[in-house]
Design a protein around this motif. Structure first.
Motif, mmCIF file in Angstrom:
data_model
loop_
_atom_site.group_PDB
_atom_site.id
_atom_site.type_symbol
_atom_site.label_atom_id
_atom_site.label_comp_id
_atom_site.label_asym_id
_atom_site.label_seq_id
_atom_site.Cartn_x
_atom_site.Cartn_y
_atom_site.Cartn_z
ATOM 1 N N SER A 25 -36.794 20.704 -124.141
ATOM 2 C CA SER A 25 -35.597 21.392 -123.674
ATOM 3 C C SER A 25 -34.408 20.451 -123.733
ATOM 4 C CB SER A 25 -35.787 21.891 -122.243
ATOM 5 O OG SER A 25 -34.599 22.434 -121.726
ATOM 6 N N LYS A 28 -29.671 19.511 -118.950
ATOM 7 C CA LYS A 28 -28.729 20.408 -118.308
ATOM 8 C C LYS A 28 -28.133 19.727 -117.085
ATOM 9 C CE LYS A 28 -28.480 24.840 -115.860
ATOM 10 N NZ LYS A 28 -29.249 26.006 -115.378
ATOM 11 N N GLN A 93 -36.778 19.516 -119.154
ATOM 12 C CA GLN A 93 -36.466 20.570 -118.208
ATOM 13 C C GLN A 93 -37.360 21.792 -118.427
ATOM 14 O OE1 GLN A 93 -32.429 22.008 -118.311
ATOM 15 N NE2 GLN A 93 -32.565 22.882 -116.259
ATOM 16 N N LYS A 94 -37.719 22.041 -119.681
ATOM 17 C CA LYS A 94 -38.575 23.187 -119.969
ATOM 18 C C LYS A 94 -39.950 23.019 -119.338
ATOM 19 C CE LYS A 94 -39.953 26.248 -123.741
ATOM 20 N NZ LYS A 94 -39.892 26.497 -125.205
ATOM 21 N N GLN A 97 -39.471 23.795 -115.637
ATOM 22 C CA GLN A 97 -39.301 25.226 -115.448
ATOM 23 C C GLN A 97 -40.628 25.957 -115.659
ATOM 24 O OE1 GLN A 97 -36.447 26.924 -114.364
ATOM 25 N NE2 GLN A 97 -38.013 28.544 -114.165
ATOM 26 N N ALA A 100 -42.527 26.028 -112.488
ATOM 27 C CA ALA A 100 -42.006 27.064 -111.591
ATOM 28 C C ALA A 100 -42.471 28.445 -112.038
ATOM 29 C CB ALA A 100 -40.484 26.994 -111.539
ATOM 30 N N ASP A 101 -42.449 28.670 -113.340
ATOM 31 C CA ASP A 101 -42.868 29.966 -113.871
ATOM 32 C C ASP A 101 -44.341 30.246 -113.597
ATOM 33 O OD1 ASP A 101 -40.294 30.264 -114.807
ATOM 34 O OD2 ASP A 101 -40.782 29.727 -116.889
ATOM 35 N N TRP A 137 -33.859 18.862 -111.996
ATOM 36 C CA TRP A 137 -34.525 19.951 -112.713
ATOM 37 C C TRP A 137 -35.479 20.704 -111.789
ATOM 38 C CZ3 TRP A 137 -36.050 16.568 -117.531
ATOM 39 C CH2 TRP A 137 -34.934 16.446 -118.366
ATOM 40 N N ASP A 140 -33.368 22.695 -109.369
ATOM 41 C CA ASP A 140 -32.688 23.746 -110.122
ATOM 42 C C ASP A 140 -33.646 24.898 -110.439
ATOM 43 O OD1 ASP A 140 -30.508 24.905 -111.369
ATOM 44 O OD2 ASP A 140 -30.920 23.970 -113.308
ATOM 45 N N ALA A 141 -34.941 24.581 -110.531
ATOM 46 C CA ALA A 141 -35.954 25.604 -110.789
ATOM 47 C C ALA A 141 -36.431 26.261 -109.492
ATOM 48 C CB ALA A 141 -37.143 24.992 -111.525
ATOM 49 N N ASP A 142 -35.720 26.001 -108.409
ATOM 50 C CA ASP A 142 -36.000 26.582 -107.095
ATOM 51 C C ASP A 142 -37.349 26.139 -106.554
ATOM 52 O OD1 ASP A 142 -35.243 28.032 -104.860
ATOM 53 O OD2 ASP A 142 -36.183 29.884 -105.559
#
Length: 342
Positions: A25, A28, A93-94, A97, A100-101, A137, A140-142
């Motif tokens: 990624s 960001k 970052q991916k 994330q 998180a997903d 990161w 940011d991904a909660d």
């Protein structure tokens, strides 16, 4: 029995020991959330849910890394070379994330802050910036984020022999870390250490009680120093939620009456333990050792009884007293194991 495990573990947040890469990624920019809510550490830990370790990345270390670079590289070590030294890819970052997903609520980021360290235990600015990037990161991904001083090439193991110098190093490092991250909100938790607090050279748990009180006293002193340093720091640190390393992060040793939680004016602390039980299944692969026999399966009535007893031990020793428990590491190898048991 399985329902009992769930009920006794409601206030425990657990972290797996491995990380799955999810791809690449672009970077960001992210401004850290500075919100510090009026919430107890117990409620905060319950919000975290199940977590995962960002393993073999920011805690990768070893003198051999510099030696390899001197022979095969350009002689100028970088943060990235350390980050990938144990075989993991550069974190993106991916990847974060992706965690998180998958439903994880917290990422524990073990760190070897001594990598590229300058004189007087000054933390390298590029390493600090890289940890910031990863923490950003995660938030940011909660998700929640935990950072610590990890094994860090083993210098913590020399505490009994070099107490004054090690305490100076420990304090100096946490002063820098806490100041660098002082404006982050309660999505960021500091952990005092990994699992090195407790020394067999002082007390051999299998050889009687000689030295036991001294070893526990040093563990308690280090954890108190951690709390004192953070609370004296600026920004949100006087109210930051802190994670206190148990004695070698063992369940029974942390529940020993000699282990004391630090005095904390904010009363915002959880205790950290690790779970690799039974050792024959959770540590050994397919070769027996003198201290355990390798096992391929787990899940008998006796296994559940042992697990329930350990969870009840932490519940009675900490949760029932208002102190949340975080199982910061657990897991087992896959070699020689039945997949369903894993």
């Amino acid at each position: 029995m399985k329902k009992q495990i769930i009920s006794t573990a409601l206030a425990l947040m657990v972290l797996g020991a491995t990380v799955q890469p999810f791809g690449q990624s672009e970077k960001k920019a992210f401004a850290a959330d500075s919100t510090m809510r009026d919430i107890s550490t117990m409620d905060l830990v319950k919000e975290m849910g199940v977590g995962i370790n960002l393993g073999n990345t920011m805690e990768a270390c070893g003198d051999w890394i510099a030696e390899v670079d001197a022979e095969w590289g350009d002689g100028v070590l970088t943060v990235e070379e350390y980050e990938t030294a144990w075989g993991s890819p550069v974190v993106t970052q991916k990847m974060i994330q992706g965690m998180a997903d998958e439903g994880f609520g917290v990422v524990r980021v073990p760190v070897a802050w001594s990598n590229l360290m300058e004189d007087n235990y000054k933390i390298n600015k590029d390493l600090d910036a890289r940890v910031h990037e990863i923490v950003d990161w995660v938030i940011d991904a909660d998700m929640y984020c935990i950072i610590n001083i990890h094994w860090d090439n083993g210098w913590v193991n020399t505490f009994p022999d070099k107490k004054d110098e090690c305490m100076k190093r420990y304090q100096t490092m946490w002063e820098q870390i806490s100041d660098s991250f002082k404006d982050y909100g309660d999505k960021l938790m500091f952990e005092s250490q990994n699992e090195e607090l407790g020394w067999e050279k002082v007390w051999n748990p299998w050889g009687g009680t000689e030295g036991k009180a001294e070893s526990y006293a040093l563990v308690n002193e280090i954890n108190q120093k951690f709390v004192d340093v953070i609370r004296k720091s600026g920004g949100n640190n006087p109210k930051r939620h802190l994670l206190i390393s148990g004695y070698n992060t063992g369940f029974d040793r942390t529940c020993d009456p000699l282990f004391k939680m630090p005095s904390d004016p904010a009363n915002r602390m959880a205790v950290s333990v690790h779970y690799y039980t039974p050792a024959g299944f959770a540590i050994l692969e397919d070769k027996d050792e003198t201290w355990a026999k390798a096992r391929a399966t787990w899940g008998t009535d006796e296994d559940y009884k042992e697990l329930n007893a350990n969870m009840d031990m932490m519940k009675n020793g900490f949760i029932d007293k208002g102190i949340p428990v975080i199982v910061g590491e657990y897991g087992c190898p896959t070699k020689g194991k039945e997949p369903d048991s894993v």
